[in-house]
Motif scaffolding. Structure first.
Motif, PDB file in Angstrom:
ATOM      1  N   UNK A 217       0.849  -1.186   0.000  1.00 34.02           N
ATOM      2  CA  UNK A 217       0.000   0.000   0.000  1.00 34.02           C
ATOM      3  C   UNK A 217       0.891   1.244   0.000  1.00 34.02           C
ATOM      4  N   UNK A 218       0.347   2.347  -0.468  1.00 32.15           N
ATOM      5  CA  UNK A 218       1.124   3.596  -0.453  1.00 32.15           C
ATOM      6  C   UNK A 218       1.528   3.944   0.977  1.00 32.15           C
ATOM      7  N   UNK A 219       0.616   3.653   1.920  1.00 25.36           N
ATOM      8  CA  UNK A 219       0.937   3.847   3.331  1.00 25.36           C
ATOM      9  C   UNK A 219       1.385   2.509   3.913  1.00 25.36           C
ATOM     10  N   UNK A 220       2.671   2.392   4.220  1.00 23.36           N
ATOM     11  CA  UNK A 220       3.186   1.140   4.766  1.00 23.36           C
ATOM     12  C   UNK A 220       2.569   0.846   6.134  1.00 23.36           C
ATOM     13  N   UNK A 221       2.260   1.891   6.901  1.00 18.53           N
ATOM     14  CA  UNK A 221       1.641   1.688   8.217  1.00 18.53           C
ATOM     15  C   UNK A 221       0.305   0.966   8.085  1.00 18.53           C
ATOM     16  N   UNK A 222      -0.507   1.397   7.111  1.00 20.49           N
ATOM     17  CA  UNK A 222      -1.805   0.747   6.912  1.00 20.49           C
ATOM     18  C   UNK A 222      -1.627  -0.685   6.425  1.00 20.49           C
ATOM     19  N   UNK A 223      -0.658  -0.883   5.543  1.00 19.32           N
ATOM     20  CA  UNK A 223      -0.390  -2.232   5.053  1.00 19.32           C
ATOM     21  C   UNK A 223       0.047  -3.138   6.198  1.00 19.32           C
ATOM     22  N   UNK A 224       0.903  -2.614   7.072  1.00 14.37           N
ATOM     23  CA  UNK A 224       1.396  -3.400   8.213  1.00 14.37           C
ATOM     24  C   UNK A 224       0.267  -3.727   9.176  1.00 14.37           C
ATOM     25  N   UNK A 225      -0.615  -2.754   9.398  1.00 11.88           N
ATOM     26  CA  UNK A 225      -1.742  -2.968  10.306  1.00 11.88           C
ATOM     27  C   UNK A 225      -2.627  -4.108   9.823  1.00 11.88           C
ATOM     28  N   UNK A 226      -2.904  -4.115   8.518  1.00 15.86           N
ATOM     29  CA  UNK A 226      -3.745  -5.167   7.949  1.00 15.86           C
ATOM     30  C   UNK A 226      -3.016  -6.505   7.926  1.00 15.86           C
ATOM     31  N   UNK A 227      -1.773  -6.505   7.505  1.00 15.39           N
ATOM     32  CA  UNK A 227      -1.012  -7.757   7.401  1.00 15.39           C
ATOM     33  C   UNK A 227      -0.780  -8.388   8.764  1.00 15.39           C
ATOM     34  N   UNK A 237       5.130   0.283  -1.288  1.00 15.49           N
ATOM     35  CA  UNK A 237       4.754   0.271  -2.699  1.00 15.49           C
ATOM     36  C   UNK A 237       5.991   0.313  -3.595  1.00 15.49           C
ATOM     37  N   UNK A 238       7.116   0.800  -3.058  1.00 13.87           N
ATOM     38  CA  UNK A 238       8.358   0.826  -3.832  1.00 13.87           C
ATOM     39  C   UNK A 238       8.840  -0.580  -4.176  1.00 13.87           C
ATOM     40  N   UNK A 239       8.381  -1.581  -3.416  1.00 19.32           N
ATOM     41  CA  UNK A 239       8.769  -2.977  -3.654  1.00 19.32           C
ATOM     42  C   UNK A 239       7.742  -3.717  -4.521  1.00 19.32           C
ATOM     43  N   UNK A 240       6.901  -2.969  -5.229  1.00 18.70           N
ATOM     44  CA  UNK A 240       5.828  -3.595  -6.001  1.00 18.70           C
ATOM     45  C   UNK A 240       6.368  -4.580  -7.034  1.00 18.70           C
ATOM     46  N   UNK A 241       7.410  -4.199  -7.768  1.00 19.51           N
ATOM     47  CA  UNK A 241       7.907  -5.073  -8.837  1.00 19.51           C
ATOM     48  C   UNK A 241       8.451  -6.392  -8.281  1.00 19.51           C
ATOM     49  N   UNK A 242       9.280  -6.387  -7.235  1.00 21.70           N
ATOM     50  CA  UNK A 242       9.735  -7.670  -6.671  1.00 21.70           C
ATOM     51  C   UNK A 242       8.579  -8.518  -6.139  1.00 21.70           C
ATOM     52  N   UNK A 243       7.566  -7.858  -5.587  1.00 17.76           N
ATOM     53  CA  UNK A 243       6.402  -8.604  -5.080  1.00 17.76           C
ATOM     54  C   UNK A 243       5.650  -9.270  -6.225  1.00 17.76           C
ATOM     55  N   UNK A 244       5.519  -8.550  -7.339  1.00 19.22           N
ATOM     56  CA  UNK A 244       4.840  -9.112  -8.506  1.00 19.22           C
ATOM     57  C   UNK A 244       5.611 -10.308  -9.060  1.00 19.22           C
ATOM     58  N   UNK A 245       6.937 -10.258  -8.991  1.00 19.45           N
ATOM     59  CA  UNK A 245       7.741 -11.373  -9.483  1.00 19.45           C
ATOM     60  C   UNK A 245       7.503 -12.649  -8.662  1.00 19.45           C
TER      61      UNK A 245
END
Length: 452
Positions: A217-227, A237-245
């Protein structure tokens, strides 16, 4: 005794008003006690969910019962304005008798929900009923009403397709991915976004035993809260390409106004993983995934329009199943009405059972005097035989009387039974009429359907 319900829901009242009147389910028991005492009711159950607030009760006079619950309801809510309180009755509904019984049956079957057939309401009704039982605010009439309702809710979902077809976009998205990939247990899942739709999707994934989920997510805090809530990974979100791989399937539900995933990005990703296909399920509006991505080899894309089309088709299928559920409901309403009418015969049934029991005991005493040499075991066998014969004797007349419940002949039949055996129902009714009513009504129902 009669059934009463007064309430409002998201379809009958503004959400703001429902929100102000809401009662946390942990307070259902206390509220039921207060309602029963304040409104002088025989029994009470409070059902409070995010979409409804309803007060169920039993009363000897249904009109007075409805008015008493009306008055109690309109006194609730410490934050509503005087104007809202004055308009409250415009948004509320009240039912008594068969209409109240039918309403509860429709609620537990999911026919009164925003999403027809949704299953969560069944558990919410069960929780409200159990709270009332713990608070000692139920009576026999209400117990049978709610127990039959809960049984019907389960039956409707097992015997019809009312809950079979998904209408939630998040659930459809997961089911589509499961069908496309042959399951998700061994797949790597990437969720883009950390809002409500992403969380719902994650819940459905967990139900399918997914093991590896990445949240970005653009907000890593929100992503961490959900995960963190589910023990999964969060990524910037800067790691989107490695995650897609790494991913096998991507669920996307962000609020971005431009494509989060364009063709150039996916081309680079697929060059890094040429032997592995990639599935995108785009739930966002506007879309997160560039439609041109689907032109790439090994890539599949489903967008929100396709998901909504599936939801619409499923709604039509649920509407067809609704007819079958309503048939079940009408059968159960009629059956409950017959049981309720049978309560009128409780004193006669109690007197009839007592009459047969007195004859049995008298004959046993005479028999044991004449057969003084019987052992304790032999006496027990004689008593069992006598009880079996007595039960067989009273069973047929009681069954016939119950079958006549609510019909023009019912009172004549009860009077005939009373006169034939010189019964004194008033005396027996005071002593154990309630027990007889249970044997004649709820017991028969349980016998026909299995214990509830």
């Amino acid at each position: 005794m009669d059934s009463v319900v007064v309430g409002l829901n998201i379809k009958s009242a503004p959400f703001e008003l429902l929100e102000k009147l809401s009662i946390h389910h942990s307070l259902n028991a206390l509220c039921a006690q207060d309602l029963k005492a304040t409104a002088d009711l025989s029994a009470a159950v409070v059902l409070s969910t995010c979409n409804r607030l309803e007060f169920y009760a039993t009363a000897e006079d249904s009109e007075r019962g409805v008015e008493a619950v009306w008055d109690y309801f309109t006194s609730q809510g410490t934050t509503i304005t005087a104007r809202e309180r004055a308009q409250l009755r415009e948004h509320m509904y009240a039912y008594a008798g068969d209409m109240a019984v039918r309403h509860l049956f429709e609620v537990v079957c999911g026919l009164d929900s925003l999403i027809v057939g949704e299953a969560e309401i069944l558990g919410q009704v069960s929780r409200a009923y159990k709270a009332a039982c713990r608070a000692n605010t139920t009576d026999k009439f209400l117990n049978v009403w709610f127990q039959r309702a809960l049984h019907l809710g389960k039956k409707a979902r097992h015997e019809t397709d009312i809950n079979r077809y998904s209408v939630s976009v998040g659930r459809i998205a997961v089911e589509l991915a499961v069908a496309e990939l042959g399951g998700v247990q061994d797949k790597r899942v990437l969720i883009l976004g950390a809002g409500e739709m992403s969380e719902l999707t994650m819940k459905y994934l967990v139900a399918h035993n997914v093991s590896v989920v990445m949240v970005s997510n653009r907000s890593l805090d929100k992503a961490s809260l959900l995960a963190d809530r589910y023990g999964f990974e969060a990524h910037p979100i800067a790691n989107l390409e490695p995650c897609l791989q790494k991913a096998d399937v991507v669920f996307s539900a962000t609020a971005a106004q431009t494509y989060m995933i364009d063709r150039a990005l996916v081309e680079r990703v697929m060059r890094a993983r040429p032997a592995r296909p990639l599935l995108f399920v785009d739930m966002a509006v506007p879309r997160d995934v560039d439609p041109a991505v689907e032109e790439l080899a090994g890539v599949s894309v489903y967008n929100i329009n396709e998901l909504r089309d599936e939801a619409d088709r499923n709604r039509l299928k649920r509407a067809a199943a609704e007819k079958a559920v309503r048939q079940l409901i009408e059968t159960e309403v009629a059956d409950f009405r017959r049981w309720a009418h049978s309560l009128e015969f409780a004193p006669v049934i109690a007197a009839f059972r007592q009459h047969a029991e007195q004859i049995k005991q008298a004959r046993l005493e005479v028999a044991f005097e004449r057969m003084s040499g019987l052992t304790a075991s032999q006496k027990k066998q004689v008593r069992v035989l006598a009880t079996t014969i007595t039960d067989e004797f009273v069973h047929e007349p009681i069954e016939s009387l119950n079958a006549q419940a609510g019909s023009p002949k019912s009172k004549d039949y009860a009077r005939m039974l009373q006169e034939l055996f010189a019964l004194e129902p008033a005396l027996a009714g005071r002593r154990d009429g309630a027990e007889a009513a249970g044997d004649a009504g709820a017991g028969n129902a349980a016998g026909k359907r299995g214990a509830r």
